[in-house]
Design a protein around this motif. Sequence first.
Motif, PDB file in Angstrom:
ATOM      1  N   UNK A 286       1.034  -0.913   0.322  1.00  8.03           N
ATOM      2  CA  UNK A 286      -0.278   0.175  -0.109  1.00  8.03           C
ATOM      3  C   UNK A 286       0.794   1.255   0.248  1.00  8.03           C
ATOM      4  N   UNK A 287       1.975   1.288   0.639  1.00  8.60           N
ATOM      5  CA  UNK A 287       2.291   2.317   0.421  1.00  8.60           C
ATOM      6  C   UNK A 287       2.585   2.352  -0.912  1.00  8.60           C
ATOM      7  N   UNK A 288       3.539   1.275  -1.019  1.00  8.36           N
ATOM      8  CA  UNK A 288       4.231   1.271  -2.652  1.00  8.36           C
ATOM      9  C   UNK A 288       3.372   2.158  -3.595  1.00  8.36           C
ATOM     10  N   UNK A 289       2.505   1.488  -3.190  1.00 10.20           N
ATOM     11  CA  UNK A 289       0.893   1.911  -4.451  1.00 10.20           C
ATOM     12  C   UNK A 289       1.218   3.563  -4.135  1.00 10.20           C
ATOM     13  N   UNK A 290       0.904   4.033  -2.859  1.00  4.34           N
ATOM     14  CA  UNK A 290       0.850   5.399  -2.849  1.00  4.34           C
ATOM     15  C   UNK A 290       1.378   6.537  -3.502  1.00  4.34           C
ATOM     16  N   UNK A 291       2.577   5.758  -3.053  1.00 11.61           N
ATOM     17  CA  UNK A 291       4.413   6.622  -3.675  1.00 11.61           C
ATOM     18  C   UNK A 291       3.640   6.599  -5.460  1.00 11.61           C
ATOM     19  N   UNK A 292       3.030   5.900  -6.009  1.00 13.93           N
ATOM     20  CA  UNK A 292       3.299   5.111  -7.487  1.00 13.93           C
ATOM     21  C   UNK A 292       2.186   6.509  -8.104  1.00 13.93           C
ATOM     22  N   UNK A 293       0.713   6.322  -6.804  1.00 12.36           N
ATOM     23  CA  UNK A 293      -0.438   6.836  -7.282  1.00 12.36           C
ATOM     24  C   UNK A 293       0.593   9.052  -7.752  1.00 12.36           C
ATOM     25  N   UNK A 294       1.032   8.804  -6.148  1.00  9.72           N
ATOM     26  CA  UNK A 294       1.514  10.935  -6.139  1.00  9.72           C
ATOM     27  C   UNK A 294       2.012  10.745  -6.772  1.00  9.72           C
ATOM     28  N   UNK A 295       3.356  10.225  -7.730  1.00  7.99           N
ATOM     29  CA  UNK A 295       4.297  11.067  -8.734  1.00  7.99           C
ATOM     30  C   UNK A 295       3.451  10.885  -9.763  1.00  7.99           C
ATOM     31  N   UNK A 296       2.564  10.093  -9.953  1.00 10.38           N
ATOM     32  CA  UNK A 296       2.111   9.980 -11.354  1.00 10.38           C
ATOM     33  C   UNK A 296       0.672  10.049 -11.655  1.00 10.38           C
ATOM     34  N   UNK A 297      -0.227  10.922 -10.786  1.00  6.25           N
ATOM     35  CA  UNK A 297      -1.080  11.637 -10.760  1.00  6.25           C
ATOM     36  C   UNK A 297      -0.685  13.557 -10.416  1.00  6.25           C
ATOM     37  N   UNK A 298       1.101  13.716  -9.885  1.00  8.06           N
ATOM     38  CA  UNK A 298       0.841  14.904  -9.616  1.00  8.06           C
ATOM     39  C   UNK A 298       0.470  16.057 -10.987  1.00  8.06           C
ATOM     40  N   UNK A 299      -0.235  16.452 -10.237  1.00  8.00           N
ATOM     41  CA  UNK A 299      -0.334  18.072 -10.565  1.00  8.00           C
ATOM     42  C   UNK A 299      -2.286  17.742 -11.926  1.00  8.00           C
ATOM     43  N   UNK A 300      -2.748  16.905 -10.802  1.00  6.88           N
ATOM     44  CA  UNK A 300      -3.971  16.217 -12.724  1.00  6.88           C
ATOM     45  C   UNK A 300      -5.099  16.965 -11.670  1.00  6.88           C
ATOM     46  N   UNK A 301      -4.653  16.724 -10.579  1.00  6.35           N
ATOM     47  CA  UNK A 301      -6.259  17.432  -9.500  1.00  6.35           C
ATOM     48  C   UNK A 301      -7.031  15.763  -9.704  1.00  6.35           C
ATOM     49  N   UNK A 302      -7.356  14.872  -9.812  1.00  2.56           N
ATOM     50  CA  UNK A 302      -7.625  14.028  -9.672  1.00  2.56           C
ATOM     51  C   UNK A 302      -7.278  13.354  -8.057  1.00  2.56           C
ATOM     52  N   UNK A 303      -8.613  12.811  -7.055  1.00  2.00           N
ATOM     53  CA  UNK A 303      -8.949  12.354  -5.668  1.00  2.00           C
ATOM     54  C   UNK A 303      -9.694  11.168  -5.976  1.00  2.00           C
ATOM     55  N   UNK A 304      -9.268  10.095  -5.824  1.00  2.10           N
ATOM     56  CA  UNK A 304      -9.513   9.159  -5.461  1.00  2.10           C
ATOM     57  C   UNK A 304     -10.596   8.866  -3.989  1.00  2.10           C
ATOM     58  N   UNK A 305     -11.275   7.752  -4.609  1.00  2.97           N
ATOM     59  CA  UNK A 305     -12.054   7.613  -3.320  1.00  2.97           C
ATOM     60  C   UNK A 305     -11.406   5.645  -2.766  1.00  2.97           C
ATOM     61  N   UNK A 306     -10.962   5.692  -1.688  1.00  2.98           N
ATOM     62  CA  UNK A 306     -10.736   4.572  -1.722  1.00  2.98           C
ATOM     63  C   UNK A 306     -11.629   3.683  -0.842  1.00  2.98           C
ATOM     64  N   UNK A 307     -13.006   3.807   0.393  1.00  5.51           N
ATOM     65  CA  UNK A 307     -13.251   2.960   1.556  1.00  5.51           C
ATOM     66  C   UNK A 307     -14.506   3.841   0.393  1.00  5.51           C
TER      67      UNK A 307
END
Length: 307
Positions: A286-307
Motif C-alpha cells: 500500500x505504501x508503494x502504491x501510494x507513492x506511485x499514485x502521488x508521482x503519477x497523478x501529480x498536478x492532475x487534480x484527480x482525487x480517488x475514493x478508496x473506501x
Amino acid sequence: MISMEGGRTPEILDYRNENGHGWSFYKNDGVLRWFATTPTDDMKMLREVQKLELRDDDVLIAAYPKCGTHWLWEIVTMLRAGNSEYSKKAKGFAMLDPPNFEEADELPSPRVLNTHLYFRHLPENLVEKKIKTILILRNPKDVSVSFFNHLNGVKLSHGFDGTYSEFLDLFLEGKMSNGHYFEYAKDWLQVQKDHPDLPMLTLFYENLKKDPLKNIRTVADFIGVSVSDELCERIAEACIIDKMRTADKGKEHKLYRPDVWKKGHQGLYRKGEVGDWKNWITVAQNEQFDDVIERRLEGTGIVFTYE
C-alpha cells in the motif's frame, strides 16, 4: 513505434517475470498492446477503427478495464431506451476495440458504444461529430484487484496464472495491455483540455456506487434524455451486480460463456465493492502504491475514493 508502413515488424517486448507470468506486447504510439494474432494484424485493425464512421447520435463510454464499463453501459442503454430492461445484446458487441469492432459498426442506432482504447486510436471523427463521451474512473487499488481476478480466472491466452503480488508489480510498472492506468486517465483528461468542443462527462465509480440516483440523473442530463425519479430508481436497482450477472447469462458473447472461465470463477462480475483492496494489499504494498499514485497523478487534480 515502428510503423507497418515502414515495412518492418514492431519489436516484441517480453514483460513476463522470472516465473514466466505476464505478457508480451508491442508498442503502438507509445501504448503497449497485447496482440491476439500478430502486431501487424493488430495495427491494421486499429487503423480500421480510426476510419470508422461514427453517427451523430452515438454515445461513447471510455474506461480502463475493470472501471465499471459494463455497469455504466447498461445504465446508459436503459436511459436511452427509457426503461429498465436489459439489452438483448451484450456490451461486447458495442465495443470499438479490436478484434470485434466490426460488430459495433453494424449495430442499429442509437448506439451506446464503449472502449478501453486511448483517444488517439479511436475514430478520427469523434471530435468533429461532437460525440457525447463519458469517462469513468475507479480508484486504482480496486482496479488492480479486480483486473487480477479477471485475468486469473479467464482461460484465454492472455490470462494470468501468477499471484496477486506478481500481478501488482506488473500493474504498478504499467506492463499491462493498454499500458499504465494512470497514463490512460491522464490521457483522457488531456483530451478534455485539448478539445473543449467535445462534450465529455467524467464519472467516478465510487460516486456512482455511493449515490446511484444522483449520478444516473447526471448521465441522463448529459446525454439529453428526460427521466423520472421512478425510472432512475428502477435502473439503479436493475443494475446492481448480482442482477446484471444473472441477466448476462443468456446473452450471446464469448465472455459470458462458462467454459471461458476457470472452474469456480464468477466470470465478468465479481464483487463490485469499494475498498476490497484492503483484503489483498499488504501495508508495504500500500505504501508503494501510494507513492506511485502521488508521482503519477501529480498536478492532475484527480482525487480517488478508496473506501
